[in-house]
Design a protein around this motif. Structure first.
Motif, short mmCIF file in Angstrom:
data_model
loop_
_atom_site.label_atom_id
_atom_site.label_comp_id
_atom_site.label_asym_id
_atom_site.label_seq_id
_atom_site.Cartn_x
_atom_site.Cartn_y
_atom_site.Cartn_z
N ASN A 111 0.84 -1.19 0.00
CA ASN A 111 0.00 0.00 0.00
C ASN A 111 0.88 1.25 0.00
O ASN A 111 2.10 1.17 0.17
N VAL A 112 0.25 2.40 -0.16
CA VAL A 112 0.99 3.64 -0.29
C VAL A 112 1.69 4.03 1.00
O VAL A 112 2.75 4.68 0.98
N SER A 113 1.15 3.63 2.15
CA SER A 113 1.81 4.00 3.41
C SER A 113 3.16 3.32 3.56
O SER A 113 4.06 3.86 4.19
N GLN A 114 3.32 2.13 2.98
CA GLN A 114 4.61 1.45 3.06
C GLN A 114 5.65 2.15 2.21
O GLN A 114 6.80 2.33 2.64
N LEU A 115 5.28 2.57 1.01
CA LEU A 115 6.21 3.35 0.19
C LEU A 115 6.50 4.69 0.84
O LEU A 115 7.65 5.15 0.86
N ALA A 116 5.48 5.32 1.40
CA ALA A 116 5.67 6.60 2.08
C ALA A 116 6.65 6.45 3.23
O ALA A 116 7.46 7.35 3.49
N GLY A 117 6.61 5.33 3.93
CA GLY A 117 7.52 5.10 5.05
C GLY A 117 8.96 5.04 4.59
O GLY A 117 9.86 5.60 5.24
N VAL A 118 9.22 4.36 3.48
CA VAL A 118 10.58 4.27 2.95
C VAL A 118 11.08 5.65 2.54
O VAL A 118 12.21 6.06 2.86
N LEU A 119 10.25 6.40 1.83
CA LEU A 119 10.65 7.74 1.40
C LEU A 119 10.87 8.65 2.60
O LEU A 119 11.84 9.43 2.62
N ALA A 120 10.01 8.55 3.60
CA ALA A 120 10.15 9.39 4.79
C ALA A 120 11.45 9.09 5.52
O ALA A 120 12.11 10.00 6.04
N HIS A 121 11.84 7.82 5.57
CA HIS A 121 13.10 7.44 6.21
C HIS A 121 14.28 8.08 5.48
O HIS A 121 15.18 8.65 6.11
N GLU A 122 14.30 7.99 4.15
CA GLU A 122 15.41 8.57 3.38
C GLU A 122 15.41 10.09 3.48
O GLU A 122 16.48 10.71 3.57
N ILE A 123 14.24 10.69 3.47
CA ILE A 123 14.15 12.13 3.64
C ILE A 123 14.69 12.51 5.02
O ILE A 123 15.33 13.55 5.19
N GLY A 124 14.45 11.66 6.01
CA GLY A 124 14.97 11.91 7.35
C GLY A 124 16.48 12.01 7.37
O GLY A 124 17.05 12.86 8.08
N HIS A 125 17.16 11.16 6.61
CA HIS A 125 18.63 11.24 6.55
C HIS A 125 19.07 12.59 6.00
O HIS A 125 20.05 13.17 6.49
N VAL A 126 18.36 13.09 5.00
CA VAL A 126 18.74 14.37 4.41
C VAL A 126 18.42 15.51 5.36
O VAL A 126 19.25 16.38 5.62
#
Length: 277
Positions: A111-126
């Protein structure tokens, strides 16, 4: 296809550190320097990775990613997102807001929340400037830029180096501390909530990867190389969610028809290059 990316993240921010030190005698990296360094290395990476050029695919990921980034990073950085044509599960980010996600993640997300979680994690590093902090620590420890490059570039071509890049993975971007990974998980939760997405998608995706590690470890080994995943980390993420106000709001988005159409579109694209390891 092979690309020597072992030092790209460290090299990008090390250049910014070196420039800051030369200009002002200190190792403080400005946001402008961070973005410039990230842009340069992103260009080098993009020239060699098998990026997906489908406009609909890139538009969906960019829209979702920027929606999250707008809630995460208040520096006014224009985040840029790329989809790598690889069925291997991985994602990585460069300083300055350049985020890459393999199609293998999209195809496995329920679902979209799982993809959003991955993107949010990578955005967190930045947003938390983890790559910049690594370079600053090296500079503050009087590690000369030439020595830093020498150590990184002369490393024997390891499985890490040869593995990911042939199929667009990013095992070469390993190196964040456990604390940085933990912080990226933690801030990702708040980013998702503020963006309107169910944060439970993040530990749910972690669970999927741990299950797949038992069935087809070669497809997820890059993720585990760059994002050490343990049962404890999943438990900590779930505990963070349950302790965050509003995290269990029923109005938060778990899935959308648009995401399911998007995932079907990605699955219909030309198959990813096979890993030649």
């Amino acid at each position: 296809m092979s690309i020597r990316l072992t030092s790209l993240r460290a090299g990008a921010v090390a250049l910014a550190v070196g420039g800051a030190a030369a200009a002002g005698g200190c190792a403080t990296i400005s946001t402008q320097q961070e973005v410039q360094a990230g842009a340069e290395y992103s260009r080098q990476i993009n020239a060699q990775l098998p990026l997906i050029r489908d406009s609909y695919t890139n538009q969906f990921v960019t829209q979702l990613g920027r929606q999250i980034a707008a809630q995460a990073d208040q520096r006014g950085i224009q985040y840029t997102f790329y989809v790598v044509n690889s069925d291997v599960v991985n994602a990585f980010s460069l300083p300055g807001g350049y985020v890459y996600v393999n199609r293998g993640i999209i195809e496995r997300a329920d679902n979209v929340s799982q993809l959003a979680g991955v993107l949010a994690h990578e955005i967190g590093h930045v947003a938390e400037r983890h790559g910049v902090e690594q370079a600053q620590r090296a500079q503050n420890a009087n590690t000369a830029l030439s020595v830093l490059y020498g150590v990184l570039m002369r490393r024997n071509p390891s499985t890490v180096e040869q593995a990911g890049i042939q199929v667009g993975g990013s095992a070469v971007f390993a190196g964040y501390s456990r604390g940085a990974e933990r912080e990226a998980d933690h801030v990702a939760i708040s980013y998702m909530i503020r963006s309107g997405y169910n944060p439970h998608g993040l530990p749910q995706f972690f669970a999927k990867l741990m299950n797949e590690q038992q069935r087809a470890p070669s497809k997820v080994e890059q993720w585990f190389a760059t994002h050490p995943l343990t049962q404890e980390r999943m438990q900590n993420t779930t505990a963070d969610i349950n302790a965050t106000p509003g995290a269990n709001n029923a109005r938060l988005i778990t899935d959308t028809r648009e995401f399911q159409n998007f995932r079907a579109r990605v699955r219909s694209l030309t198959p990813a290059p096979q890993d030649r390891r």
